[in-house]
Design a protein around this motif. Structure first.
Motif, PDB file in Angstrom:
ATOM      1  N   VAL A 291     -10.158  -8.680  -2.448  1.00 53.43           N
ATOM      2  CA  VAL A 291      -9.474  -9.485  -1.437  1.00 53.43           C
ATOM      3  C   VAL A 291      -7.989  -9.525  -1.796  1.00 53.43           C
ATOM      4  CG1 VAL A 291      -9.280 -11.796  -0.410  1.00 53.43           C
ATOM      5  CG2 VAL A 291     -11.523 -10.919  -1.035  1.00 53.43           C
ATOM      6  N   VAL A 292      -7.120  -9.424  -0.793  1.00 49.41           N
ATOM      7  CA  VAL A 292      -5.685  -9.496  -1.056  1.00 49.41           C
ATOM      8  C   VAL A 292      -5.344 -10.860  -1.647  1.00 49.41           C
ATOM      9  CG1 VAL A 292      -3.408  -9.627   0.036  1.00 49.41           C
ATOM     10  CG2 VAL A 292      -4.976  -7.822   0.677  1.00 49.41           C
TER      11      VAL A 292
ATOM     12  N   VAL B 108     -10.664   0.535   1.895  1.00 48.93           N
ATOM     13  CA  VAL B 108     -11.910   0.077   2.529  1.00 48.93           C
ATOM     14  C   VAL B 108     -12.996  -0.113   1.474  1.00 48.93           C
ATOM     15  CG1 VAL B 108     -13.697   0.617   4.212  1.00 48.93           C
ATOM     16  CG2 VAL B 108     -11.337   1.203   4.709  1.00 48.93           C
TER      17      VAL B 108
ATOM     18  N   LYS C  52      -5.087  -2.192  -0.460  1.00 46.74           N
ATOM     19  CA  LYS C  52      -5.414  -2.224   0.966  1.00 46.74           C
ATOM     20  C   LYS C  52      -4.678  -1.132   1.727  1.00 46.74           C
ATOM     21  CE  LYS C  52      -5.156  -5.573   4.666  1.00 46.74           C
ATOM     22  NZ  LYS C  52      -4.648  -6.897   4.998  1.00 46.74           N
ATOM     23  N   SER C  53      -3.512  -0.731   1.216  1.00 48.23           N
ATOM     24  CA  SER C  53      -2.699   0.234   1.957  1.00 48.23           C
ATOM     25  C   SER C  53      -3.234   1.652   1.801  1.00 48.23           C
ATOM     26  CB  SER C  53      -1.247   0.170   1.474  1.00 48.23           C
ATOM     27  OG  SER C  53      -1.179   0.666   0.155  1.00 48.23           O
ATOM     28  N   LEU C  54      -4.072   1.883   0.770  1.00 45.93           N
ATOM     29  CA  LEU C  54      -4.555   3.242   0.542  1.00 45.93           C
ATOM     30  C   LEU C  54      -5.754   3.536   1.432  1.00 45.93           C
ATOM     31  CD1 LEU C  54      -4.468   3.147  -3.361  1.00 45.93           C
ATOM     32  CD2 LEU C  54      -2.740   4.121  -1.844  1.00 45.93           C
ATOM     33  N   PRO C  55      -5.705   4.639   2.182  1.00 44.19           N
ATOM     34  CA  PRO C  55      -6.854   4.985   3.007  1.00 44.19           C
ATOM     35  C   PRO C  55      -8.075   5.240   2.130  1.00 44.19           C
ATOM     36  CG  PRO C  55      -5.033   6.548   3.354  1.00 44.19           C
ATOM     37  CD  PRO C  55      -4.598   5.592   2.298  1.00 44.19           C
ATOM     38  N   VAL C  56      -9.253   4.977   2.674  1.00 45.58           N
ATOM     39  CA  VAL C  56     -10.552   5.127   2.010  1.00 45.58           C
ATOM     40  C   VAL C  56     -10.687   4.165   0.818  1.00 45.58           C
ATOM     41  CG1 VAL C  56     -12.249   6.680   0.999  1.00 45.58           C
ATOM     42  CG2 VAL C  56     -10.667   7.553   2.715  1.00 45.58           C
TER      43      VAL C  56
ATOM     44  N   GLN D 223      -1.925  -6.126  -2.837  1.00 45.10           N
ATOM     45  CA  GLN D 223      -2.178  -5.524  -1.525  1.00 45.10           C
ATOM     46  C   GLN D 223      -2.064  -4.004  -1.544  1.00 45.10           C
ATOM     47  OE1 GLN D 223       0.595  -8.075  -1.141  1.00 45.10           O
ATOM     48  NE2 GLN D 223       2.362  -6.869  -0.571  1.00 45.10           N
ATOM     49  N   LEU D 224      -1.549  -3.465  -2.665  1.00 44.31           N
ATOM     50  CA  LEU D 224      -1.405  -2.016  -2.805  1.00 44.31           C
ATOM     51  C   LEU D 224      -2.709  -1.296  -2.466  1.00 44.31           C
ATOM     52  CD1 LEU D 224       0.404   0.366  -4.001  1.00 44.31           C
ATOM     53  CD2 LEU D 224      -0.882  -0.017  -6.090  1.00 44.31           C
TER      54      LEU D 224
ATOM     55  N   SER E 196     -12.369  -3.155  -0.541  1.00 38.10           N
ATOM     56  CA  SER E 196     -12.664  -4.360   0.216  1.00 38.10           C
ATOM     57  C   SER E 196     -14.180  -4.598   0.309  1.00 38.10           C
ATOM     58  CB  SER E 196     -12.045  -4.200   1.595  1.00 38.10           C
ATOM     59  OG  SER E 196     -12.460  -5.193   2.464  1.00 38.10           O
ATOM     60  N   ARG E 197     -14.954  -3.523   0.516  1.00 36.89           N
ATOM     61  CA  ARG E 197     -16.411  -3.673   0.676  1.00 36.89           C
ATOM     62  C   ARG E 197     -17.093  -4.136  -0.608  1.00 36.89           C
ATOM     63  NH1 ARG E 197     -14.781  -3.755   4.741  1.00 36.89           N
ATOM     64  NH2 ARG E 197     -15.037  -2.441   6.578  1.00 36.89           N
TER      65      ARG E 197
END
Lengths: 346, 331
Positions: free
Chosen positions: B169-170, B161, B154-158, B151-152, B164-165
């Protein structure tokens, strides 16, 4: 013998809509609505009873009116509308007293429906994409509305265990959008620039306000004890939500976001902490259990956004019409109880 | 809560049975005629009041109409966007083809349909194996690959995202189950976690512990095979020459490396510039588990055995591939 329904929060958005809908149901004999304020929409046969927010006269009403169904809609989810203490009184103390009255000796209550929220699942980075009804949140609640709803669900659970003969249904709704409802999310989407958090584009899920009312009526008609998530199909990125709304976004910094949101609050659009959390990580709730029980949604998540946006465009053209209805106790009494009023013979 | 509610249903059913003769059974399904009438009434009222009808749909209604879904992007429930993925593939293609000159062996063992859990060794300070595997399978087989990760990201901005795109997936068991069992997708996971890429260069091609065997349990529950993949070359594309535990702790990272790339190209550019190591990938035989899916729990010792067996297979394949490798750069 028809149903005898008690609705908490008659003057709230949901209480009023629900009473209106139940009035059309011939299976429902009696509708009693409680609130601290007078109803804001016109009702034909619903009996309004003014109470304080923690329902001190409730057990008398339940007994006197032989209430068999309680619809508990008087739960505050929008934390921007009142102080923490008031919310606590309404949500936690109110629910506690409601269930104390409903489980009093000789209680005739057989069905209880509680309108909870998906905020009980919280928002955290390690969350699954979809929450099912069995899952619990990843961390203990920190936001006051989440703590409050958590306590409410605790009372519902206790009541369900102590009263196994009662159908207790708890509905957890995702963020609601629609032509009429006003929430922190709808206010954010009405801004000229929709706020987002820089570098994050979480996925949101919405449920249309009509589907909310329909789902409550559905569980009332079909008696489905247990917990059910209520949310439209699909998750959509927040930037796409803004795009459907035809708006550009403005980015709040990822660090110190709450401070950056203060000017918005001063301008009248507060982004509560629980919404800022959502704007970072989003949340999805699995709606399949209610569908398997036979419920059909009328809107998807994107459909709910579109319906909201269309109403917004209409309002911006023709303006908001001030509600013409004012509750007047003696007039309502006259129409309900005077022998001079002719009613359909039945 | 759910458990108590379920128990409650049982108790309630019991109570209904005992109470029914006393005229307590209000639980009859709603009368269809009454509902139709109510619907009509509501419609008339609604027409007058300008509101939509708010009457519950009867239970017998099985014709689910397709709802209007005015989506404006192709981002799916997992956050993956095929359009973004296509763009990423276009950008990555030269790197894949000319820089790493990725070469597959046994790609036909990856099924064209149905779910499968792809499991590989993980290496390089910023691992180069994940994008190579995803790019290769997507462009060769034409089907998406979802990569489970910490999940690390997911926590980072930009970065979160973007990650993920392009299919990140976590790594939550429920996410993996839905992807594999319900949607029959290909899912890629690195059971070593951050221990693989975080190891010193001197430890290269020595597989770390395969977590606690969670990937085997997920594959068993989802009823899909595990397909092991051995990757050679990623280790040399960004080798770690020195690690700082203190800095990692301070920044909340699983490891804080200084790489040979950074020594050569500087601290920032070195984090992006891979050495042009030749990457070779070998797909091993799929491992099917002879157990029923959807069980509540699986034998822990069986899970650990299977996990260890898969780890050994990949380890052996790596040694075998390294025996054949003449040059780090040319394979």
């Amino acid at each position: 013998m028809g149903k005898r329904v008690l609705i908490t929060g008659l003057a709230t958005f949901w209480g009023g809509l629900l009473a209106q809908a139940l009035e059309h149901d011939p299976e429902v004999d009696v509708i009693v609505g409680l609130d601290t304020r007078e109803p804001t929409i016109e009702l034909e046969r619903t009996e309004y009873v003014r109470t304080d927010e923690n329902y001190s006269i409730l057990s008398r009403i339940v007994r006197a009116a032989r209430i068999d169904t309680i619809v508990h809609t008087f739960l505050v989810v929008d934390s921007t509308q009142m102080r923490a203490k008031t919310m606590h009184e309404i949500n936690v103390i109110g629910t506690m007293n409601l269930f104390a009255a409903a489980s009093a000796a000789g209680s005739t209550v057989r069905d209880v429906v509680v309108k909870s929220s998906s905020y009980v699942y919280g928002t955290a980075i390690e969350d699954p994409v979809w929450f099912t009804e069995e899952m619990t949140r990843s961390h203990p609640p920190r936001r006051r509305v989440e703590r409050s709803l958590d306590a409410v669900e605790g009372y519902v659970r206790d009541f369900a265990i102590d009263n196994p003969h009662v159908n207790v249904t708890m509905l957890r709704f995702s963020n609601v959008l629609g032509p009429d409802i006003v929430t922190p999310v709808s206010r954010a989407l009405e801004l000229p620039l929709v706020p987002k958090i820089l570098g994050y584009d979480p996925r949101f899920q919405f449920v249309h306000e009509d589907d909310v009312v329909r789902s409550i009526l559905f569980v009332l008609a079909n008696q489905l004890p247990g917990i059910y998530n209520v949310a439209g199909d699909g998750l959509l990125p927040w930037t796409e939500v803004a795009r459907i709304a035809g708006k550009r976004t403005i980015a709040l910094p990822p660090v110190g976001t709450a401070y950056a949101a203060v000017p918005l609050k001063l301008l009248g659009t507060e982004l509560p902490d629980e919404l800022l959390d959502l704007l970072r990580y989003g949340r999805g709730i699995d709606n399949r259990r209610l569908k398997e029980a036979g419920f059909r949604y009328q809107y998807t998540s994107a459909g709910a956004v579109k319906a909201f946006v269309e109403a917004l465009r209409l309002r911006s053209t023709v303006g908001t019409s001030e509600p013409t209805y004012r509750y007047a106790a003696d007039v309502e009494q006259f129409f309900r109880h005077s022998p001079a009023v002719t009613r359909d013979a039945d | 809560m759910a458990e108590t509610m379920e128990r409650l249903q049982d108790v309630r059913a019991l109570a209904e049975d005992t109470l029914a003769p006393v005229g307590f059974a209000d639980a009859e399904p709603v009368d269809a005629d009454a509902l139709a009438l109510a619907a009509e009434l509501a419609l008339d009222e609604a027409a007058a009041a300008g509101h939509a009808a708010l009457v519950p749909v009867p239970k017998s209604d099985t014709t689910a109409p397709t709802l209007d879904d005015p989506r404006q992007s192709d981002v799916d429930e997992w956050g993956r966007s095929e359009r973004m993925r296509e763009l990423a593939r276009k950008i990555y293609e030269p790197l894949y083809k000319n820089w790493f000159r990725a070469e597959w062996e046994g790609l036909e063992k990856i099924p064209e349909h149905g779910g499968a859990l792809l499991v590989a060794n993980h290496a390089g300070a910023v691992p180069s194996d994940a994008p190579v595997i995803m790019h290769g399978i997507e462009s060769e087989l034409g089907r998406p690959v979802y990569g489970l990760a910490d999940q690390l990201f997911k926590s980072l901005p930009v970065v979160g995202v973007m990650w993920s795109r392009v299919g990140g997936v976590v790594a939550h068991p429920d996410n993996a189950y839905r992807l594999l069992r319900e949607q029959e997708q290909l899912v890629l996971v690195f059971p070593e976690g951050s221990k693989g890429p975080g190891k010193h260069y001197s430890q290269r091609y020595r597989l770390r512990r395969f977590g606690r065997g969670g990937f085997v349990e997920i594959a068993m529950r989802a009823g899909v095979p595990v397909i092991p993949i051995a990757v050679v070359g990623a280790e040399e594309s960004m080798p770690i020459v020195w690690k700082s535990t203190a800095a990692a702790k301070l920044m909340g990272l699983p490891y804080f490396p200084v790489t040979a790339n950074q020594l050569m190209f500087g601290p920032l550019l070195g984090g992006l510039m891979y050495f042009p190591a030749k990457i070779k990938l070998r797909v091993l035989d799929p491992v099917h588990f002879d157990v029923a899916p959807d069980q509540h729990r699986y034998s822990k010792s069986r899970i650990m055995d299977e996990s260890e067996r898969i780890r050994e297979k990949i380890q052996e394949a790596l040694y075998d591939m390294l025996r054949d490798r003449r040059s780090v750069w040319f394979g």
